[in-house]
Write an enzyme that holds these catalytic residues in place. Structure first.
Site, PDB file in Angstrom:
ATOM      1  N   LYS A  12       0.862  -1.201   0.000  1.00  0.00           N
ATOM      2  CA  LYS A  12       0.000   0.000   0.000  1.00  0.00           C
ATOM      3  C   LYS A  12       0.889   1.238   0.000  1.00  0.00           C
ATOM      4  O   LYS A  12       1.784   1.375   0.836  1.00  0.00           O
ATOM      5  CB  LYS A  12      -0.913  -0.017   1.233  1.00  0.00           C
ATOM      6  CG  LYS A  12      -2.109   0.904   1.109  1.00  0.00           C
ATOM      7  CD  LYS A  12      -3.122   0.381   0.094  1.00  0.00           C
ATOM      8  CE  LYS A  12      -4.256  -0.396   0.739  1.00  0.00           C
ATOM      9  NZ  LYS A  12      -5.060  -1.133  -0.252  1.00  0.00           N
ATOM     10  N   THR A  57      -2.453  -5.890   0.336  1.00  0.00           N
ATOM     11  CA  THR A  57      -1.976  -4.513   0.551  1.00  0.00           C
ATOM     12  C   THR A  57      -2.810  -3.858   1.646  1.00  0.00           C
ATOM     13  O   THR A  57      -2.321  -3.005   2.389  1.00  0.00           O
ATOM     14  CB  THR A  57      -2.034  -3.663  -0.739  1.00  0.00           C
ATOM     15  OG1 THR A  57      -3.390  -3.435  -1.101  1.00  0.00           O
ATOM     16  CG2 THR A  57      -1.274  -4.309  -1.876  1.00  0.00           C
ATOM     17  N   ASP A  58      -4.070  -4.270   1.764  1.00  0.00           N
ATOM     18  CA  ASP A  58      -4.925  -3.721   2.820  1.00  0.00           C
ATOM     19  C   ASP A  58      -4.350  -4.029   4.201  1.00  0.00           C
ATOM     20  O   ASP A  58      -4.410  -3.210   5.112  1.00  0.00           O
ATOM     21  CB  ASP A  58      -6.340  -4.306   2.674  1.00  0.00           C
ATOM     22  CG  ASP A  58      -7.320  -3.605   3.589  1.00  0.00           C
ATOM     23  OD1 ASP A  58      -7.534  -2.397   3.399  1.00  0.00           O
ATOM     24  OD2 ASP A  58      -7.829  -4.259   4.522  1.00  0.00           O
ATOM     25  N   ARG A 176      26.363  37.481  -8.383  1.00  0.00           N
ATOM     26  CA  ARG A 176      24.989  37.118  -8.739  1.00  0.00           C
ATOM     27  C   ARG A 176      24.292  36.540  -7.518  1.00  0.00           C
ATOM     28  O   ARG A 176      24.923  36.228  -6.509  1.00  0.00           O
ATOM     29  CB  ARG A 176      24.975  36.094  -9.885  1.00  0.00           C
ATOM     30  CG  ARG A 176      25.547  34.758  -9.506  1.00  0.00           C
ATOM     31  CD  ARG A 176      25.357  33.688 -10.586  1.00  0.00           C
ATOM     32  NE  ARG A 176      25.892  32.403 -10.127  1.00  0.00           N
ATOM     33  CZ  ARG A 176      25.766  31.265 -10.775  1.00  0.00           C
ATOM     34  NH1 ARG A 176      25.141  31.212 -11.933  1.00  0.00           N
ATOM     35  NH2 ARG A 176      26.257  30.141 -10.278  1.00  0.00           N
ATOM     36  N   HIS A 256      17.154  30.622 -11.097  1.00  0.00           N
ATOM     37  CA  HIS A 256      17.838  31.770 -11.708  1.00  0.00           C
ATOM     38  C   HIS A 256      17.201  33.094 -11.300  1.00  0.00           C
ATOM     39  O   HIS A 256      15.978  33.224 -11.271  1.00  0.00           O
ATOM     40  CB  HIS A 256      17.779  31.671 -13.233  1.00  0.00           C
ATOM     41  CG  HIS A 256      18.441  30.449 -13.774  1.00  0.00           C
ATOM     42  ND1 HIS A 256      19.780  30.174 -13.614  1.00  0.00           N
ATOM     43  CD2 HIS A 256      17.947  29.393 -14.476  1.00  0.00           C
ATOM     44  CE1 HIS A 256      20.078  29.028 -14.204  1.00  0.00           C
ATOM     45  NE2 HIS A 256      18.977  28.529 -14.723  1.00  0.00           N
TER      46      HIS A 256
END
Ligand SMILES: O=c1[nH]c(=O)c2[nH]c(=O)[nH]c2[nH]1
Length: 301
Positions: A12, A57-58, A176, A256
């Protein structure tokens, strides 16, 4: 048969579990997004449809919530270790578990009324913490990380001396803005071997975050690539106390900031007004390794 089954895993994904721990009126909140991926003897479910080896999966979802109650959540890594160990050791057909966790941090809201203190939180809008725990029944691999930590240096950054070809228009700069969103993953040397102390997960997260920020701020940068190496190196050099780190993978979008052209208005731009560009962005990525260590963090994800 003209086909065969390749790598496969299941579980899951994105179990959103919030655990509140009460210390009198002072509450603690852990907010996780936990994804379980299991692999092992899973040929039959794919090839014949037999589910005999399949833990649903539960059930993996339920385990996440039950373990949050039973063990609490000391750290994302420790919680992932509980889960991975459980799946691999309790189910014979499961040979490997990978638990991925994102953690969202909550900060306390300061409250003056003491009767109301201790249980109000504001979501920290900065980075997401991540952890990936893998276990094959023998070895552990823990890769911790963070994503979305935005940082900016308003000077101490230059970029010049680069290749120029027919398509180059970028001007060289001696001053910069350097800004990026730090996305970092770091792999611990710890593999769970005899005599190896597990890292102190919470402490090490704070230390690594501090090292990344410190190196970004304190490096006089001639390129984001140079900053990347300084950041990764500081994590590896600084990681002895709370758990040794052998490998750091960094993905740094160059956010940038272009000098705004104010000449049409008769104004001089003395490195004061910038256009913050959204896209495209330079993407600077790299791995920094402890001397002799193996690169195990996948490059693409
Ligand atoms: O730090 C930088 N690295 C680059 O590779 C690059 N390329 C570019 O256009 N600007 C920058 N800045």
């Amino acid at each position: 048969m003209t086909t065969m089954l390749g790598q496969n895993q299941y579980g899951k994904a994105e179990n959103r579990v919030v655990r509140v721990t009460r210390d009198g009126g002072t509450h603690h909140v852990k907010d996780l997004n936990v994804s379980v991926a299991l692999s092992g003897d899973m040929d039959d479910v794919h090839l014949s449809g037999s589910n005999a080896n399949v833990l649903p999966t539960d059930t993996t979802k339920n385990t996440v919530f039950a373990f949050a109650k039973e063990y609490g959540i000391d750290s994302a890594e420790a919680f992932g270790i509980h889960l991975a160990r459980h799946f691999v050791t309790s189910q014979q057909p499961i040979h490997r578990a990978r638990i991925r966790i994102e953690e969202y941090a909550w900060e306390r809201i300061p409250v003056t009324d003491q009767d109301r203190a201790g249980h109000s939180f504001v979501r920290r809008g900065q980075e997401t913490r991540t952890a990936e725990v893998s276990y094959d029944g023998e070895h552990w691999q823990v890769v911790s990380g963070l994503a979305g930590l935005v940082v900016l240096n308003s000077t101490d950054s230059e970029f010049h001396g680069f290749v120029k070809d027919a398509y180059t228009t970028l001007q060289e700069t001696r001053d910069r803005i350097l800004a990026t969103e730090v996305n970092a993953r770091w792999r611990f040397a710890w593999t769970g071997g005899a005599g190896q102390e597990p890292p102190r997960w919470e402490e090490s997260y704070t230390a690594v975050r501090g090292d990344l920020l410190g190196a970004f701020a304190e490096t006089y940068s001639l390129s984001l690539q140079q900053s990347l190496f300084a950041m990764g190196s500081r994590v590896i050099d600084g990681s002895a106390a709370a758990g040794a780190i052998d490998e750091v993978r960094l993905s740094l979008p160059n956010k940038h900031h272009f000098l705004a052209d104010l000449a049409p208005f008769g104004l001089k731009n003395d490195n004061e007004v910038y256009l913050a560009a959204d896209r495209p962005y330079g993407l600077i990525e790299g791995t920094v390794l402890r001397d002799g260590a193996e690169a195990l963090i996948p490059v693409t994800d």
